[in-house]
Design a protein around this motif. Structure first.
Motif, PDB file in Angstrom:
ATOM      1  N   LYS A 161       0.832  -1.205   0.000  1.00 43.49           N
ATOM      2  CA  LYS A 161       0.000   0.000   0.000  1.00 43.49           C
ATOM      3  C   LYS A 161       0.867   1.256   0.000  1.00 43.49           C
TER       4      LYS A 161
ATOM      5  N   LEU B 244       0.981   4.160  -2.769  1.00 42.28           N
ATOM      6  CA  LEU B 244       0.793   5.553  -2.378  1.00 42.28           C
ATOM      7  C   LEU B 244       1.935   6.416  -2.903  1.00 42.28           C
TER       8      LEU B 244
ATOM      9  N   TRP C 153      -3.132   4.454   8.669  1.00 46.73           N
ATOM     10  CA  TRP C 153      -3.446   4.226   7.261  1.00 46.73           C
ATOM     11  C   TRP C 153      -4.731   4.929   6.863  1.00 46.73           C
TER      12      TRP C 153
ATOM     13  N   SER D 215      -4.980   7.635   3.939  1.00 45.81           N
ATOM     14  CA  SER D 215      -5.897   7.442   2.813  1.00 45.81           C
ATOM     15  C   SER D 215      -6.808   8.643   2.626  1.00 45.81           C
TER      16      SER D 215
END
Length: 95
Positions: free
Chosen positions: A14, A18, A80, A84
């Motif tokens: 992730k 990103l 996270w 996000s």
């Protein structure tokens, strides 16, 4: 592979995704007008700061014992989620 290791790999993937998004936003910021570029660069700076917090959580998770990782996982999930949300906010401002 343990749950901890699988989760670490998931978070790393992730973070890698990103980083690709941040790189795209940086490219868009460079092509913006001066005032918009400043705003976008500030947004990217905030996003990168949150990314660094997430990397620190991932390191903490990797360094934790198998017994303690569930507690750290909860903090990583919160970090996270915040990251996000910041990414989504940046994307919406860059349209």
């Amino acid at each position: 592979m343990s749950n901890k290791e699988a989760y670490e790999q998931k978070l790393q993937a992730k973070l890698d995704e990103l980083q690709a998004e941040v790189d795209k936003l940086k490219a868009r910021a460079k092509s913006a007008e001066a005032d918009a570029r400043i705003d976008r660069e500030e947004e990217i700076d905030r996003l990168e700061a949150k990314r660094e917090e997430m990397r620190a959580k991932l390191k903490e998770l990797r360094d934790s014992s198998d017994d303690a990782w569930d507690d750290i996982k909860a903090g990583a999930e919160r970090a996270w989620d915040s990251l996000s949300q910041s990414l989504e906010k940046a994307r919406s401002r860059f349209k």
